[in-house]
Design a protein around this motif. Structure first.
Motif, PDB file in Angstrom:
ATOM      1  N   THR A   1       0.845  -1.188   0.000  1.00 48.21           N
ATOM      2  CA  THR A   1       0.000   0.000   0.000  1.00 48.21           C
ATOM      3  C   THR A   1       0.878   1.234   0.000  1.00 48.21           C
ATOM      4  O   THR A   1       2.065   1.165   0.316  1.00 48.21           O
ATOM      5  CB  THR A   1      -0.910   0.068   1.251  1.00 48.21           C
ATOM      6  N   ASP A   2       0.280   2.373  -0.368  1.00 48.44           N
ATOM      7  CA  ASP A   2       1.029   3.618  -0.242  1.00 48.44           C
ATOM      8  C   ASP A   2       0.881   4.141   1.180  1.00 48.44           C
ATOM      9  O   ASP A   2       0.330   3.472   2.054  1.00 48.44           O
ATOM     10  CB  ASP A   2       0.548   4.646  -1.280  1.00 48.44           C
ATOM     11  N   GLY A   3       1.364   5.333   1.440  1.00 49.94           N
ATOM     12  CA  GLY A   3       1.336   5.875   2.803  1.00 49.94           C
ATOM     13  C   GLY A   3      -0.059   6.087   3.345  1.00 49.94           C
ATOM     14  O   GLY A   3      -0.259   6.222   4.548  1.00 49.94           O
ATOM     15  N   ASN A   4      -1.056   6.142   2.455  1.00 56.20           N
ATOM     16  CA  ASN A   4      -2.438   6.360   2.891  1.00 56.20           C
ATOM     17  C   ASN A   4      -3.231   5.062   3.025  1.00 56.20           C
ATOM     18  O   ASN A   4      -4.443   5.086   3.182  1.00 56.20           O
ATOM     19  CB  ASN A   4      -3.154   7.285   1.894  1.00 56.20           C
ATOM     20  N   GLY A   5      -2.547   3.922   2.916  1.00 51.09           N
ATOM     21  CA  GLY A   5      -3.234   2.639   3.051  1.00 51.09           C
ATOM     22  C   GLY A   5      -3.942   2.190   1.786  1.00 51.09           C
ATOM     23  O   GLY A   5      -4.780   1.302   1.827  1.00 51.09           O
ATOM     24  N   VAL A   6      -3.622   2.808   0.645  1.00 55.98           N
ATOM     25  CA  VAL A   6      -4.247   2.452  -0.632  1.00 55.98           C
ATOM     26  C   VAL A   6      -3.246   1.674  -1.476  1.00 55.98           C
ATOM     27  O   VAL A   6      -2.086   2.066  -1.587  1.00 55.98           O
ATOM     28  CB  VAL A   6      -4.702   3.730  -1.378  1.00 55.98           C
ATOM     29  N   ALA A   7      -3.693   0.575  -2.078  1.00 51.67           N
ATOM     30  CA  ALA A   7      -2.802  -0.226  -2.909  1.00 51.67           C
ATOM     31  C   ALA A   7      -2.372   0.581  -4.125  1.00 51.67           C
ATOM     32  O   ALA A   7      -3.162   1.340  -4.685  1.00 51.67           O
ATOM     33  CB  ALA A   7      -3.512  -1.502  -3.345  1.00 51.67           C
ATOM     34  N   PRO A   8      -1.102   0.422  -4.555  1.00 53.39           N
ATOM     35  CA  PRO A   8      -0.654   1.123  -5.762  1.00 53.39           C
ATOM     36  C   PRO A   8      -1.510   0.742  -6.970  1.00 53.39           C
ATOM     37  O   PRO A   8      -2.094  -0.347  -7.025  1.00 53.39           O
ATOM     38  CB  PRO A   8       0.787   0.636  -5.939  1.00 53.39           C
ATOM     39  N   VAL A   9      -1.567   1.642  -7.952  1.00 52.30           N
ATOM     40  CA  VAL A   9      -2.433   1.456  -9.115  1.00 52.30           C
ATOM     41  C   VAL A   9      -2.181   0.130  -9.843  1.00 52.30           C
ATOM     42  O   VAL A   9      -3.143  -0.587 -10.155  1.00 52.30           O
ATOM     43  CB  VAL A   9      -2.305   2.662 -10.075  1.00 52.30           C
ATOM     44  N   PRO A  10      -0.923  -0.254 -10.152  1.00 51.61           N
ATOM     45  CA  PRO A  10      -0.742  -1.532 -10.864  1.00 51.61           C
ATOM     46  C   PRO A  10      -1.304  -2.723 -10.088  1.00 51.61           C
ATOM     47  O   PRO A  10      -1.897  -3.627 -10.677  1.00 51.61           O
ATOM     48  CB  PRO A  10       0.784  -1.644 -11.013  1.00 51.61           C
ATOM     49  N   ARG A  11      -1.132  -2.705  -8.768  1.00 51.15           N
ATOM     50  CA  ARG A  11      -1.650  -3.810  -7.954  1.00 51.15           C
ATOM     51  C   ARG A  11      -3.180  -3.837  -7.989  1.00 51.15           C
ATOM     52  O   ARG A  11      -3.789  -4.906  -8.054  1.00 51.15           O
ATOM     53  CB  ARG A  11      -1.141  -3.661  -6.513  1.00 51.15           C
ATOM     54  N   ARG A  12      -3.802  -2.663  -7.949  1.00 50.29           N
ATOM     55  CA  ARG A  12      -5.267  -2.605  -8.009  1.00 50.29           C
ATOM     56  C   ARG A  12      -5.780  -3.086  -9.358  1.00 50.29           C
ATOM     57  O   ARG A  12      -6.783  -3.814  -9.447  1.00 50.29           O
ATOM     58  CB  ARG A  12      -5.742  -1.175  -7.728  1.00 50.29           C
ATOM     59  N   LEU A  13      -5.096  -2.695 -10.424  1.00 50.64           N
ATOM     60  CA  LEU A  13      -5.499  -3.145 -11.751  1.00 50.64           C
ATOM     61  C   LEU A  13      -5.372  -4.659 -11.890  1.00 50.64           C
ATOM     62  O   LEU A  13      -6.264  -5.322 -12.426  1.00 50.64           O
ATOM     63  CB  LEU A  13      -4.643  -2.446 -12.819  1.00 50.64           C
ATOM     64  N   LEU A  14      -4.267  -5.213 -11.399  1.00 55.85           N
ATOM     65  CA  LEU A  14      -4.068  -6.663 -11.476  1.00 55.85           C
ATOM     66  C   LEU A  14      -5.106  -7.406 -10.650  1.00 55.85           C
ATOM     67  O   LEU A  14      -5.625  -8.435 -11.082  1.00 55.85           O
ATOM     68  CB  LEU A  14      -2.659  -7.030 -11.004  1.00 55.85           C
ATOM     69  N   ALA A  15      -5.394  -6.897  -9.452  1.00 55.46           N
ATOM     70  CA  ALA A  15      -6.395  -7.552  -8.596  1.00 55.46           C
ATOM     71  C   ALA A  15      -7.766  -7.535  -9.265  1.00 55.46           C
ATOM     72  O   ALA A  15      -8.484  -8.535  -9.275  1.00 55.46           O
ATOM     73  CB  ALA A  15      -6.448  -6.861  -7.233  1.00 55.46           C
ATOM     74  N   ALA A  16      -8.132  -6.386  -9.834  1.00 52.63           N
ATOM     75  CA  ALA A  16      -9.433  -6.283 -10.505  1.00 52.63           C
ATOM     76  C   ALA A  16      -9.487  -7.194 -11.730  1.00 52.63           C
ATOM     77  O   ALA A  16     -10.477  -7.904 -11.954  1.00 52.63           O
ATOM     78  CB  ALA A  16      -9.686  -4.827 -10.908  1.00 52.63           C
ATOM     79  N   ALA A  17      -8.431  -7.181 -12.530  1.00 48.25           N
ATOM     80  CA  ALA A  17      -8.411  -8.011 -13.732  1.00 48.25           C
ATOM     81  C   ALA A  17      -8.472  -9.489 -13.375  1.00 48.25           C
ATOM     82  O   ALA A  17      -9.198 -10.259 -14.009  1.00 48.25           O
ATOM     83  CB  ALA A  17      -7.153  -7.711 -14.549  1.00 48.25           C
ATOM     84  N   THR A  18      -7.709  -9.895 -12.360  1.00 46.36           N
ATOM     85  CA  THR A  18      -7.702 -11.297 -11.952  1.00 46.36           C
ATOM     86  C   THR A  18      -9.100 -11.748 -11.535  1.00 46.36           C
ATOM     87  O   THR A  18      -9.580 -12.806 -11.949  1.00 46.36           O
ATOM     88  CB  THR A  18      -6.701 -11.520 -10.804  1.00 46.36           C
ATOM     89  N   ARG A  19      -9.762 -10.929 -10.726  1.00 47.67           N
ATOM     90  CA  ARG A  19     -11.109 -11.295 -10.265  1.00 47.67           C
ATOM     91  C   ARG A  19     -12.091 -11.382 -11.435  1.00 47.67           C
ATOM     92  O   ARG A  19     -12.854 -12.342 -11.558  1.00 47.67           O
ATOM     93  CB  ARG A  19     -11.605 -10.272  -9.235  1.00 47.67           C
ATOM     94  N   LEU A  20     -12.047 -10.391 -12.318  1.00 44.47           N
ATOM     95  CA  LEU A  20     -12.993 -10.374 -13.435  1.00 44.47           C
ATOM     96  C   LEU A  20     -12.698 -11.477 -14.453  1.00 44.47           C
ATOM     97  O   LEU A  20     -13.627 -12.117 -14.964  1.00 44.47           O
ATOM     98  CB  LEU A  20     -12.958  -9.001 -14.114  1.00 44.47           C
ATOM     99  N   PHE A  21     -11.430 -11.693 -14.756  1.00 42.15           N
ATOM    100  CA  PHE A  21     -11.075 -12.779 -15.691  1.00 42.15           C
ATOM    101  C   PHE A  21     -11.531 -14.130 -15.131  1.00 42.15           C
ATOM    102  O   PHE A  21     -12.000 -14.998 -15.864  1.00 42.15           O
ATOM    103  CB  PHE A  21      -9.577 -12.832 -15.942  1.00 42.15           C
ATOM    104  N   ALA A  22     -11.377 -14.303 -13.804  1.00 42.39           N
ATOM    105  CA  ALA A  22     -11.771 -15.570 -13.177  1.00 42.39           C
ATOM    106  C   ALA A  22     -13.294 -15.735 -13.193  1.00 42.39           C
ATOM    107  O   ALA A  22     -13.804 -16.834 -13.416  1.00 42.39           O
ATOM    108  CB  ALA A  22     -11.247 -15.637 -11.747  1.00 42.39           C
TER     109      ALA A  22
END
Length: 198
Positions: A5-26
């Motif tokens: 996560t970044d300093g604000n507790g939010v996952a970096p953009v590439p990680r969020r994109l990969l997580a979203a893509a993985t869930r949707l592809f599955a």
């Protein structure tokens, strides 16, 4: 250490994109998932996706490549450890089972959707997998040369036997089933080592 996560507790953009893509592809398949759905699920813009990945195909490739990179790093560590070859092979054989189960969606997505990759990316993935299998095979061959493992079966067939089981995991393993990842890993690694006993 990998930053989750970044300093604000939010996952970096590439990680969020990969997580979203993985869930949707599955959930709905690679072909039926649009770029718009991925960016909406990740909470980013299309510009952000194209900045980090270039295309939906690049996301598919990265879904698989990140697991393979993890497995390659771990295999290199096991292979280079100061331990008897039988222990190093057992550890490596069990680890690839555990890491595959821990990333089961990634494995299932990839084997279902690999045909969507361009010929160039397809060749790249095959080369990455070949490097992994060759390092694994080198452990088998080391044990065979030392007389620890039987030479009755060629090392290539031994490797294909184990990875056939690993690649099949996504078709039957269920997290709520009777066996946990470590138990499955111990069983499959045990089968491999028994098959190699002189």
């Amino acid at each position: 250490m990998t930053r989750t996560t970044d300093g604000n507790g939010v996952a970096p953009v590439p990680r969020r994109l990969l997580a979203a893509a993985t869930r949707l592809f599955a959930e709905q398949g690679y072909a039926r998932t649009s770029v718009q759905e991925i960016v909406e699920a990740a909470g980013v813009t299309k510009g952000a996706l194209y900045h980090y990945f270039g295309s939906k195909e690049d996301l598919l490739h990265e879904v698989y490549a990140r697991v393979l990179r993890l497995q390659q790093e771990r295999l290199d560590a096991f292979a280079g450890a100061d331990a008897p070859v039988e222990q190093r092979l057992r550890d490596a054989a069990a680890d690839v089972v555990v890491t595959t189960i821990e990333n089961l969606d990634d494995a299932a997505i990839f084997f279902r959707s690999m045909h969507h990759l361009s010929p160039e990316k397809h060749r790249q993935v095959r080369a990455e997998r070949r490097r992994y299998h060759e390092r694994f095979r080198a452990l088998v061959e080391e044990g065979q040369r030392a007389g620890v493992f039987s030479t009755d079966t060629p090392a290539d067939l031994v490797v294909d036997y184990h990875f056939g089981s690993v690649h099949h995991l996504s078709t039957w393993y269920r997290p709520d089933g009777p066996l946990g990842p470590r138990e499955v890993a111990d069983h499959l690694a045990g089968l491999l080592l028994r098959a190699l006993r002189p």
